[in-house]
Design an enzyme around this catalytic site. Structure first.
Site, short mmCIF file in Angstrom:
data_model
loop_
_atom_site.label_atom_id
_atom_site.label_comp_id
_atom_site.label_asym_id
_atom_site.label_seq_id
_atom_site.Cartn_x
_atom_site.Cartn_y
_atom_site.Cartn_z
N LYS A 19 88.80 22.88 7.64
CA LYS A 19 88.51 22.94 6.15
C LYS A 19 87.50 22.18 5.80
CE LYS A 19 92.30 25.26 4.78
NZ LYS A 19 93.19 25.40 6.11
C1 LIG Z 1 93.84 26.58 6.37
C2 LIG Z 1 94.20 26.67 7.66
C3 LIG Z 1 94.47 27.85 8.33
C4 LIG Z 1 94.23 29.27 7.75
O1 LIG Z 1 93.14 29.26 7.04
P1 LIG Z 1 93.06 30.68 6.07
O2 LIG Z 1 91.39 30.57 5.51
O3 LIG Z 1 93.94 30.07 4.87
O4 LIG Z 1 93.38 31.97 6.60
C5 LIG Z 1 94.69 27.90 9.73
N1 LIG Z 1 94.90 26.73 10.63
C6 LIG Z 1 94.53 25.63 9.72
C7 LIG Z 1 94.76 24.27 10.62
C8 LIG Z 1 94.30 25.52 8.59
O5 LIG Z 1 94.22 24.29 7.95
#
Ligand SMILES: *Cc1c(COP(=O)(O)O)cnc(C)c1O
Length: 495
Positions: free
Chosen positions: A113
């Site tokens: 993120k």
């Molecule tokens: C948010 C997240 C995901 C999923 O990503 P999306 O964009 O919601 O599909 C997968 N792995 C981790 C570690 C995340 O923080």
């Protein structure tokens, strides 16, 4: 470049800055650009010679045409620097001839993120400045763990903004909880919600759609915005690392220029994989997109049957950021392929009945690019262990879910294309589960599990996670869905 809501063209068009300011459209839809810009092989060639920051500024510029190019270059240069991403912004690690990992967790919160949430507050801040906005933006976040912390880090002490985060009380890991509870900054609020992630997300969506709350906030000089992946400002920076990874694979000789690769993405809200789809639509040579789910496999079913049905049991897994039954960004794919009206109809059905069904023809269009698999808990643990034993490469449970999906895909298709698996979190963010997967026993104290994992494997704890147990806890409050709006008003209007 102009933007439209996925559900109706009634309030079009708006600028990128406006789309980023609003987060979600007034009709409940998500913002999408009205055309997808093209990326030629010649442009990719040039990008291959550049730094990550320069690649990012160039690609952001294609979508965010109302931001001065100079600003984008400066911001990207500051954000994707070695100070903030000591291990590199998005390095590709090749473990054998076929398999490559795209490591997206070298930022300040050790999960992918950060790739978007380090730059997005600056995009929002730029939009406020350039549109002469005088009100304060209140960022409301529903988080399954990683978004909350990354958004808090990105927005803390950013002028003219406040940020409030709701997370499901039992739906995040102890490390994630502590990361959020110890957040610093004068403009932040963190609350545990008695419910699951979907309760938190629905609660936030309802507040966004509530005119009375909007009016009360406006009277206090506050407006709502979002840092969830429903905000376009979150998505566009995620396109960058797919292009960048492709360039790096060309540069290190893994593939020839123009050669197609397959990409496997551990998926929750469908934001990350949708960014990969946008990169492919622009022109990046991607073959298949493998959508990897954990036991919350609503997307696996959708991609094989065309029926999206959220009416099912919710499972808490060791990949909590994917414990999601409503994948919001799927709406953007529907819009891109089938237009406003069809998208609005599906989203209405989803809201009323919790499900919708595509026609055979619609499904086959989606299946040209997407294929879905899921990995259960037992296989996730096995894959963490096998990947360590086979390659000496340590992965977190989310990444393991993706490797599990890729394994099934290769068995089914026997493809010859090189594979890029997106690694979305540091294994140290989920140290207890990783340790248990490797050694068959769960460490007693989840907060020192990282140290034990480090000792046993001889790998290093990323700096942002190293001193977590020593920080001061600031936020311990719990609330429930019925009181979310009240809490938002209190935080927004209080001092
Ligand atoms: C948010 C997240 C995901 C999923 O990503 P999306 O964009 O919601 O599909 C997968 N792995 C981790 C570690 C995340 O923080």
């Amino acid at each position: 470049m102009n933007y439209t809501s996925t559900r109706s063209p009634a309030n079009d068009p708006i600028s990128a800055q406006e789309a980023i300011k609003r987060g979600i459209a007034p009709d409940g839809g998500l913002y999408m650009p009205m055309q997808i810009p093209v990326l030629t092989l010649a442009e990719i060639d040039v990008l291959c010679t550049k730094s990550y920051a320069a690649r990012a500024a160039y690609l952001l510029g294609k979508f965010l045409t109302d931001y001065p190019t100079e600003d984008l270059l400066t911001e990207c240069g500051q954000v994707y620097s070695s100070a903030r991403f000591p291990g590199g912004a998005a390095p590709v690690v090749r473990v054998d001839d076929t398999l490559h990992f795209l490591e997206l967790w070298h930022g300040p919160t050790a999960a992918f993120k950060d790739m978007a949430l380090q730059i997005m507050p600056r995009l929002l801040s730029g939009a406020l400045r350039q549109t002469g906005e005088e009100r304060t933006a209140l960022i409301l976040v529903a988080t399954s763990g990683d978004t909350g912390k990354a958004a808090l880090e990105g927005f803390k002490d950013v002028k003219q903004t406040k940020i409030q985060v709701f997370y499901p009380v039992d739906g995040v890991s102890p490390v994630q909880k502590l990361q959020m509870a110890t957040q610093t900054g004068d403009n932040v609020s963190v609350m545990a919600l008695r419910g699951n992630f979907d309760d938190a997300q629905s609660g936030v969506k309802n507040i966004f759609g509530d005119d009375a709350i909007r009016e009360e906030l406006a009277a206090h000089g506050v407006f709502l915005s979002s840092a969830n992946s429903i905000n376009w400002g979150r998505l566009v920076p995620q396109i960058v690392y797919y292009v960048s990874a492709y360039c790096d694979m060309v540069k290190n000789g893994s593939i020839g220029a123009g050669e197609q690769i397959d990409v496997c993405v551990p998926t929750g809200n469908f934001g990350n994989i949708f960014a990969a789809y946008l990169a492919k639509t622009m022109g990046l040579p991607i073959g298949r997109l493998i959508c990897a789910s954990n036991t919350n496999n609503v997307l696996t079913d959708f991609l094989s049957t065309g029926v999206y049905d959220r009416n099912r049991a919710f499972h808490t897994t060791m990949s909590p950021s994917m414990d999601i039954l409503i994948s919001s960004n799927l709406e953007r794919l529907l819009f891109l392929l089938f237009g406003h009206e069809r998208t609005a109809a599906c989203m209405n059905a989803l809201k009323k009945m919790g499900c919708y069904a595509l026609s055979r023809d619609e499904l086959s269009i989606i299946q040209k690019t997407f294929v879905g698999y899921f990995t259960d808990e037992e296989n996730t643990a096995r894959i963490i262990r096998e990947t360590w034993e086979k390659y000496g490469y340590l992965i977190d449970p989310h990444t393991a879910v993706a490797v599990g999906a890729a394994e099934q895909y290769e068995k089914d298709r026997g493809t010859k294309r090189k594979l890029l698996v997106v690694s979305t979190a540091s294994p140290y963010k989920f140290a207890s589960d990783v340790y248990a997967s490797l050694y068959g026993e769960t460490p007693k104290d989840p907060l020192t599990a990282g140290e034990r994992l480090s000792e046993k494997t001889g790998t290093e704890i990323p700096a942002p996670l190293a001193d977590i147990a020593k920080r001061t806890v600031r936020f311990t409050q719990e609330t429930d869905a019925a009181h979310m709006a009240e809490e938002v008003l209190r935080f927004a209007t209080g001092d």
